[in-house]
Design an enzyme around this catalytic site. Structure first.
Site, short mmCIF file in Angstrom:
data_model
loop_
_atom_site.label_atom_id
_atom_site.label_comp_id
_atom_site.label_asym_id
_atom_site.label_seq_id
_atom_site.Cartn_x
_atom_site.Cartn_y
_atom_site.Cartn_z
N GLY A 1 48.07 37.59 43.80
CA GLY A 1 48.76 36.37 44.18
C GLY A 1 49.95 36.48 43.29
CB ILE B 1 49.94 35.57 37.94
CG1 ILE B 1 51.17 34.28 37.21
CG2 ILE B 1 49.54 36.16 35.96
CD1 ILE B 1 49.91 33.42 36.89
NE ARG C 1 41.15 33.05 48.69
CZ ARG C 1 41.52 31.85 48.27
NH1 ARG C 1 40.54 30.65 48.46
NH2 ARG C 1 42.61 31.81 47.77
CB THR D 1 46.59 35.94 31.88
OG1 THR D 1 46.27 36.24 33.31
CG2 THR D 1 46.82 37.24 30.58
NE ARG E 1 43.48 26.81 34.32
CZ ARG E 1 44.43 27.19 34.21
NH1 ARG E 1 44.91 28.55 33.22
NH2 ARG E 1 45.38 26.32 34.11
CD GLU F 1 41.66 28.00 27.03
OE1 GLU F 1 43.03 26.35 27.51
OE2 GLU F 1 41.65 28.93 27.56
CG HIS G 1 45.51 28.70 28.09
ND1 HIS G 1 44.67 28.24 28.36
CD2 HIS G 1 47.10 28.83 29.25
CE1 HIS G 1 45.04 28.12 29.57
NE2 HIS G 1 46.03 28.61 29.48
CB ILE G 2 50.53 32.26 24.23
CG1 ILE G 2 49.63 32.55 24.20
CG2 ILE G 2 49.81 31.24 23.10
CD1 ILE G 2 51.06 33.95 23.86
N GLY G 3 50.02 31.59 27.82
CA GLY G 3 50.75 32.19 28.82
C GLY G 3 51.94 32.18 29.23
N1 LIG Z 1 47.66 31.65 31.02
C1 LIG Z 1 48.44 31.23 31.49
O1 LIG Z 1 48.91 30.61 30.65
C2 LIG Z 1 48.02 30.84 32.96
C3 LIG Z 1 47.23 30.82 33.44
N2 LIG Z 1 47.47 30.88 34.87
C4 LIG Z 1 46.61 30.57 36.10
O2 LIG Z 1 46.66 32.20 36.80
C5 LIG Z 1 46.12 31.56 38.15
C6 LIG Z 1 46.75 32.00 38.71
O3 LIG Z 1 48.11 31.78 39.31
P1 LIG Z 1 49.19 32.40 40.65
O4 LIG Z 1 49.53 33.46 40.49
O5 LIG Z 1 50.40 31.42 40.57
O6 LIG Z 1 48.05 31.43 41.83
P2 LIG Z 1 48.08 32.69 42.91
O7 LIG Z 1 47.78 31.10 43.92
O8 LIG Z 1 49.83 32.70 43.57
O9 LIG Z 1 47.04 33.57 42.86
C7 LIG Z 1 45.81 33.71 42.93
C8 LIG Z 1 45.38 34.72 44.11
O10 LIG Z 1 43.72 34.80 43.94
C9 LIG Z 1 43.12 34.90 45.31
N3 LIG Z 1 42.05 34.19 45.58
C10 LIG Z 1 41.92 33.30 44.81
N4 LIG Z 1 40.33 32.75 44.89
C11 LIG Z 1 39.72 34.54 45.16
C12 LIG Z 1 38.50 34.82 45.46
N5 LIG Z 1 37.46 33.69 45.11
N6 LIG Z 1 38.54 36.08 45.27
C13 LIG Z 1 39.55 36.35 45.11
N7 LIG Z 1 41.03 36.64 45.30
C14 LIG Z 1 40.87 34.86 44.70
C15 LIG Z 1 44.25 33.81 46.39
O11 LIG Z 1 44.49 34.21 47.50
C16 LIG Z 1 45.63 34.49 45.34
O12 LIG Z 1 46.61 34.89 46.15
C17 LIG Z 1 45.90 30.14 37.82
O13 LIG Z 1 45.57 30.02 38.83
C18 LIG Z 1 45.59 29.58 36.59
O14 LIG Z 1 44.86 29.80 36.52
C19 LIG Z 1 48.61 30.24 35.41
C20 LIG Z 1 49.43 30.46 34.48
C21 LIG Z 1 49.62 30.82 32.88
O1 LIG Z 2 49.89 27.01 34.15
C1 LIG Z 2 48.76 27.50 34.02
O2 LIG Z 2 47.98 27.05 35.30
C2 LIG Z 2 48.38 27.09 33.05
O3 LIG Z 2 47.16 27.77 32.55
C3 LIG Z 2 49.73 26.79 31.41
O4 LIG Z 2 50.61 27.31 32.41
#
Ligand SMILES: NC(=O)C1=CN([C@@H]2O[C@H](COP(=O)(O)OP(=O)(O)OC[C@H]3O[C@@H](n4cnc5c(N)ncnc54)[C@H](O)[C@@H]3O)[C@@H](O)[C@H]2O)C=CC1
Ligand SMILES: O=C(O)C(=O)CO
Length: 325
Positions: free
Chosen positions: A154, A156, A177, A235, A237, A266, A285-287
């Site tokens: 997606g 990220i 998917r 990065t 969950r 966490e 968790h500083i992403g």
């Molecule tokens: N470490 C951190 O601080 C951060 C962590 N995150 C995590 O990153 C995740 C992704 O964020 P984005 O890229 O913005 O979301 P997004 O929705 O743009 O991308 C997620 C992708 O995963 C795919 N997907 C979902 N379930 C799936 C499965 N079972 N099999 C294969 N692909 C699957 C979706 O189709 C989508 O393309 C968030 O849900 C969040 O948990 C987000 C921001 C910061």
């Molecule tokens: O946005 C999220 O999902 C995070 O994990 C922290 O920004």
């Protein structure tokens, strides 16, 4: 109308909401609120801007079903029972896009750090064990031209693939998917099955949401199918990988290294054995922890509240099917 923010976030959120005529209260402490404190605060407000790690589960949502909007200060929405919020007619918003670059930078950093055992080497300096020239000690591996596998391409995941392609000319494969035509066109990315992703990736980077389908997806069986030179990066969950299985895979040499920004639970305990392994790089968790990303998140979170309380659709909705009240 009154908004409650459950932990301090960049000022811009309060500024935007007050400019829109809303009354804003912010929980003054940096700690997570207790369940009781959060419910009591929400009962006196029309909207919640949720920042901490509070679980917005069925019990919470039923107690606070009067809320006109719940605005998450995150992209991830695994801490809220979205189905229940939808059933109760509460619109939920999140903050997509503005933190994609920062989070992908973190994944890239962890990939490099694991590949060169950088955190371990740093720890050795702190312990007075500077590594005098020893041509065979603690060698890393190089990544140029290798294969990056993205699980969940997606926003990220795309940014991570772009960095790997641009900086290291890595071949990009991904499992999603559905196909991502933009990544195929711009990065030459190829969709592969989950099994192929496991067996072909030199670096496997996780970027899906945590859902019942992705929970524990990287378990003993999955790690056993990965390459012995592979680096696992998460990065997204912590619940997406099984920690005991990851530790076994690293200790037994089933995979080569791991970079984690997220753990389960966490915070990770300071005596967690994963922190002592030479081939792990772990961050708390500083992403999204950059000035730019956090300000963007504050803006998006405020925009969701303002729209919801005006009776408009949220600009960044998690459950767009809910009609704003
Ligand atoms: N470490 C951190 O601080 C951060 C962590 N995150 C995590 O990153 C995740 C992704 O964020 P984005 O890229 O913005 O979301 P997004 O929705 O743009 O991308 C997620 C992708 O995963 C795919 N997907 C979902 N379930 C799936 C499965 N079972 N099999 C294969 N692909 C699957 C979706 O189709 C989508 O393309 C968030 O849900 C969040 O948990 C987000 C921001 C910061
Ligand atoms: O946005 C999220 O999902 C995070 O994990 C922290 O920004």
């Amino acid at each position: 109308m009154k908004v409650f923010i459950s932990r301090a976030i960049p000022e811009i959120a309060t500024e935007l909401m007050e400019k829109a005529g809303l009354t804003v209260t912010q929980f003054p402490d940096r700690r997570n609120m207790s369940r009781r404190e959060l419910i009591d605060a929400c009962l006196q407000h029309d909207a919640l801007l949720s920042v901490g790690h509070e679980h917005l589960d069925k019990e919470f949502l039923e107690a606070c079903s009067h809320l006109k909007v719940i605005s998450l200060y995150s992209v991830g929405f695994d801490k809220i029972d979205v189905a229940e919020a939808t059933r109760l007619g509460i619109p939920v918003g999140n903050t997509p896009g503005v933190l994609s670059a920062a989070t992908a930078d973190t994944a890239f950093l962890l990939m490099l750090a694991a590949s060169r055992k950088a955190f371990y080497q740093h720890k050795k300096i702190l312990n007075g064990q500077w590594n005098y020239y020893d041509p065979t000690a603690d060698l890393g591996i190089e990544l140029y031209g290798k294969t990056i596998g993205i699980f969940g391409l997606g926003k990220i995941g795309f940014e991570m693939a772009k960095r790997c392609k641009g900086a290291y000319d890595m071949k990009v494969i991904y499992h999603n998917r559905s196909a991502n035509p933009e990544a195929e066109r711009e990065l030459g990315a190829t969709w592969v099955s989950f099994e192929e992703l496991l067996s072909q990736s030199d670096v496997l980077s996780v970027h899906t949401a945590l859902t019942p389908e992705t929970k524990d997806k990287f378990d003993k069986t999955a790690f056993s199918k990965m390459r012995s030179n592979a680096i696992f990066v998460n990065t997204a969950r912590g619940g997406i990988h099984n920690e005991a299985a990851l530790k076994d895979a690293l200790e037994s040499g089933t995979i080569w290294g791991a970079g984690l920004d997220v753990t389960n639970p966490e915070p990770m305990a300071a005596d967690n054995p994963l922190l002592q392994l030479p081939n792990t790089a772990i961050l708390p968790h500083i992403g999204s922890a950059t000035v730019e990303a956090r300000e963007g998140m504050a803006r998006r979170a405020a925009e969701n509240v303002i729209a919801g309380l005006k009776g408009d659709s949220l600009p960044y909705p998690v459950n767009p099917e809910v009609k704003v009240r």
